[in-house]
Motif scaffolding. Sequence first.
Motif, PDB file in Angstrom:
ATOM      1  N   THR A   1       0.095  -0.451  -5.190  1.00 34.98           N
ATOM      2  CA  THR A   1      -1.196   0.192  -5.336  1.00 34.98           C
ATOM      3  C   THR A   1      -1.170   1.532  -4.290  1.00 34.98           C
ATOM      4  OG1 THR A   1      -3.500   0.476  -6.015  1.00 34.98           O
ATOM      5  CG2 THR A   1      -2.986  -0.854  -3.945  1.00 34.98           C
ATOM      6  N   TYR A   2      -1.897   2.470  -4.777  1.00 36.13           N
ATOM      7  CA  TYR A   2      -1.823   3.625  -3.775  1.00 36.13           C
ATOM      8  C   TYR A   2      -2.349   3.351  -2.440  1.00 36.13           C
ATOM      9  CZ  TYR A   2      -1.880   6.353  -8.247  1.00 36.13           C
ATOM     10  OH  TYR A   2      -1.683   6.636  -9.631  1.00 36.13           O
ATOM     11  N   HIS A   3      -1.844   4.144  -1.480  1.00 35.13           N
ATOM     12  CA  HIS A   3      -2.142   4.163  -0.008  1.00 35.13           C
ATOM     13  C   HIS A   3      -3.179   4.710   0.046  1.00 35.13           C
ATOM     14  CE1 HIS A   3      -1.623   4.574   4.137  1.00 35.13           C
ATOM     15  NE2 HIS A   3      -0.581   3.963   4.081  1.00 35.13           N
ATOM     16  N   PRO A   4      -4.051   4.155   0.941  1.00 34.57           N
ATOM     17  CA  PRO A   4      -5.630   4.507   1.088  1.00 34.57           C
ATOM     18  C   PRO A   4      -5.649   5.937   1.706  1.00 34.57           C
ATOM     19  CG  PRO A   4      -5.202   2.570   2.333  1.00 34.57           C
ATOM     20  CD  PRO A   4      -3.916   2.777   1.624  1.00 34.57           C
ATOM     21  N   ALA A   5      -4.512   6.236   2.460  1.00 31.59           N
ATOM     22  CA  ALA A   5      -4.393   7.639   2.755  1.00 31.59           C
ATOM     23  C   ALA A   5      -4.188   8.803   1.743  1.00 31.59           C
ATOM     24  CB  ALA A   5      -3.366   7.851   3.894  1.00 31.59           C
ATOM     25  N   ALA A   6      -3.519   8.160   0.586  1.00 27.42           N
ATOM     26  CA  ALA A   6      -3.307   8.934  -0.553  1.00 27.42           C
ATOM     27  C   ALA A   6      -4.696   9.136  -1.446  1.00 27.42           C
ATOM     28  CB  ALA A   6      -2.451   8.379  -1.372  1.00 27.42           C
ATOM     29  N   LEU A   7      -5.536   8.054  -1.083  1.00 27.65           N
ATOM     30  CA  LEU A   7      -6.863   7.935  -1.849  1.00 27.65           C
ATOM     31  C   LEU A   7      -7.638   9.206  -1.062  1.00 27.65           C
ATOM     32  CD1 LEU A   7      -7.545   4.235  -2.525  1.00 27.65           C
ATOM     33  CD2 LEU A   7      -6.735   6.054  -4.043  1.00 27.65           C
TER      34      LEU A   7
ATOM     35  N   ALA B   1       8.653   5.573  -9.645  1.00 27.63           N
ATOM     36  CA  ALA B   1       7.382   6.034  -9.207  1.00 27.63           C
ATOM     37  C   ALA B   1       6.168   5.283  -9.030  1.00 27.63           C
ATOM     38  CB  ALA B   1       7.136   7.307 -10.082  1.00 27.63           C
ATOM     39  N   LEU B   2       5.342   5.360  -8.074  1.00 31.22           N
ATOM     40  CA  LEU B   2       4.114   4.578  -7.539  1.00 31.22           C
ATOM     41  C   LEU B   2       3.357   4.325  -9.119  1.00 31.22           C
ATOM     42  CD1 LEU B   2       2.444   3.840  -5.036  1.00 31.22           C
ATOM     43  CD2 LEU B   2       0.773   4.714  -6.622  1.00 31.22           C
ATOM     44  N   GLY B   3       3.374   5.349  -9.787  1.00 33.20           N
ATOM     45  CA  GLY B   3       2.607   5.198 -11.117  1.00 33.20           C
ATOM     46  C   GLY B   3       3.241   4.390 -12.204  1.00 33.20           C
TER      47      GLY B   3
ATOM     48  N   GLU C   1      -9.277  11.193  -7.170  1.00 35.85           N
ATOM     49  CA  GLU C   1      -8.642  10.817  -8.551  1.00 35.85           C
ATOM     50  C   GLU C   1      -7.821   9.527  -8.741  1.00 35.85           C
ATOM     51  OE1 GLU C   1      -7.763  13.657  -7.037  1.00 35.85           O
ATOM     52  OE2 GLU C   1      -5.878  14.596  -7.705  1.00 35.85           O
ATOM     53  N   TYR C   2      -7.090   9.113  -7.649  1.00 34.70           N
ATOM     54  CA  TYR C   2      -6.362   7.862  -7.830  1.00 34.70           C
ATOM     55  C   TYR C   2      -7.387   6.579  -7.737  1.00 34.70           C
ATOM     56  CZ  TYR C   2      -2.117  10.626  -7.087  1.00 34.70           C
ATOM     57  OH  TYR C   2      -1.294  11.411  -7.170  1.00 34.70           O
ATOM     58  N   LYS C   3      -8.699   6.927  -7.335  1.00 36.04           N
ATOM     59  CA  LYS C   3      -9.502   5.585  -6.863  1.00 36.04           C
ATOM     60  C   LYS C   3      -9.762   4.878  -8.197  1.00 36.04           C
ATOM     61  CE  LYS C   3     -11.897   7.315  -2.738  1.00 36.04           C
ATOM     62  NZ  LYS C   3     -13.128   7.972  -2.401  1.00 36.04           N
TER      63      LYS C   3
ATOM     64  N   LEU D   1       0.737  -1.202  -0.077  1.00 35.69           N
ATOM     65  CA  LEU D   1      -0.032   0.079   0.120  1.00 35.69           C
ATOM     66  C   LEU D   1       0.973   1.212   0.029  1.00 35.69           C
ATOM     67  CD1 LEU D   1      -2.558  -1.431   2.686  1.00 35.69           C
ATOM     68  CD2 LEU D   1      -2.694  -1.212   0.203  1.00 35.69           C
ATOM     69  N   GLY D   2       1.032   1.756  -1.120  1.00 35.17           N
ATOM     70  CA  GLY D   2       1.842   3.113  -1.319  1.00 35.17           C
ATOM     71  C   GLY D   2       3.236   2.760  -1.964  1.00 35.17           C
ATOM     72  N   ARG D   3       3.756   3.943  -2.143  1.00 32.28           N
ATOM     73  CA  ARG D   3       5.276   3.977  -2.634  1.00 32.28           C
ATOM     74  C   ARG D   3       6.324   3.205  -1.507  1.00 32.28           C
ATOM     75  NH1 ARG D   3       9.091   7.937  -1.887  1.00 32.28           N
ATOM     76  NH2 ARG D   3       7.664   9.079  -0.498  1.00 32.28           N
ATOM     77  N   ILE D   4       6.163   3.825  -0.357  1.00 30.55           N
ATOM     78  CA  ILE D   4       7.249   3.401   0.565  1.00 30.55           C
ATOM     79  C   ILE D   4       7.462   2.225   0.653  1.00 30.55           C
ATOM     80  CG2 ILE D   4       7.929   3.791   3.083  1.00 30.55           C
ATOM     81  CD1 ILE D   4       7.712   6.445   2.184  1.00 30.55           C
TER      82      ILE D   4
HETATM   83  N1  URA Z   1       2.223   8.741  -3.683  1.00 34.96           N
HETATM   84  C1  URA Z   1       2.624   8.048  -2.666  1.00 34.96           C
HETATM   85  O1  URA Z   1       3.648   8.162  -2.167  1.00 34.96           O
HETATM   86  N2  URA Z   1       1.794   7.273  -2.442  1.00 34.96           N
HETATM   87  C2  URA Z   1       0.732   6.909  -3.220  1.00 34.96           C
HETATM   88  O2  URA Z   1      -0.191   5.993  -2.664  1.00 34.96           O
HETATM   89  C3  URA Z   1       0.178   7.849  -4.116  1.00 34.96           C
HETATM   90  C4  URA Z   1       0.995   8.671  -4.563  1.00 34.96           C
END
Ligand code: URA
Length: 231
Positions: A199-205, A180-182, A210-212, A166-169
């Motif tokens: 995938t995207y972190h729920p906190a980012a959503l 990049a996450l993308g 728009e990432y949904k 969940l997320g980039r980290i």
């Molecule tokens: N950037 C991040 O670091 N994490 C995400 O989930 C989306 C964008």
Amino acid sequence: MTKKSDLIYLVTNYLEQQAELGLNELYMSKKTVKKSAVSSNGNWQDSKTLAELNSKIHGCTKCRLAKGRTKFVFGVGNPKAKLMFIGEAPGRDEDLQGEPFVGRAGQLLDKILAAINFKREEVYIANMVKCRPPENRAPETDEMDTCHPYLLKQIELLKPRIICCLGRISGQYLLQTKEALGKLRGKIHDYNGIKLMVTYHPAALLRYPEYKKETWEDMKLLRKEYEKLSA
Ligand code: URA
Ligand code: URA
């Protein structure tokens, strides 16, 4: 004030010097020995179950995050889960409750899981680091490095067939990439023979709805891969 890491360095240096001078015994009061035995997590590597591992490491003080935590957030879920989610670090709610993803991001995660027909109890959820970073900042690399052996042991004991970062980290850390996450999302990677998705972190959503759409695509792919396991 002397930092703990500096102190350990100084003490190590001192003991090495003393050893060179021929000192090879140390005297400690019985009380001190007893205390250090209780807080020791020295043999956590031998843990046979997740519960045993948790019991051996929850008193960890290996990094600076230990100081600010209320609770150590080990991980939660079905110890036989084939699907494991790996987030970043506990936030405020997680730190208070001792469970990952129970705050706002966690509630969204539950909804995402439900949308692809998973109950929280069916999967396993953990984080890159087990203790809450101050002000909810991202965990630093040295903190992740220090905590990582615990996550590796969790993976070894759980034996998930699919990991969803969940997320980039967590994605970048496990895949050892700076992409990049993308670029990381939307496909299946290999992680030591385990299928791994990012995938995207729920906190980012919560911040960027728009990432949904892409997250939904990722979740459909995740469900499809999961179905393949029992096909
Ligand atoms: N950037 C991040 O670091 N994490 C995400 O989930 C989306 C964008
Ligand atoms: N964000 C995370 O990455 N993990 C949690 O447990 C909660 C929020």
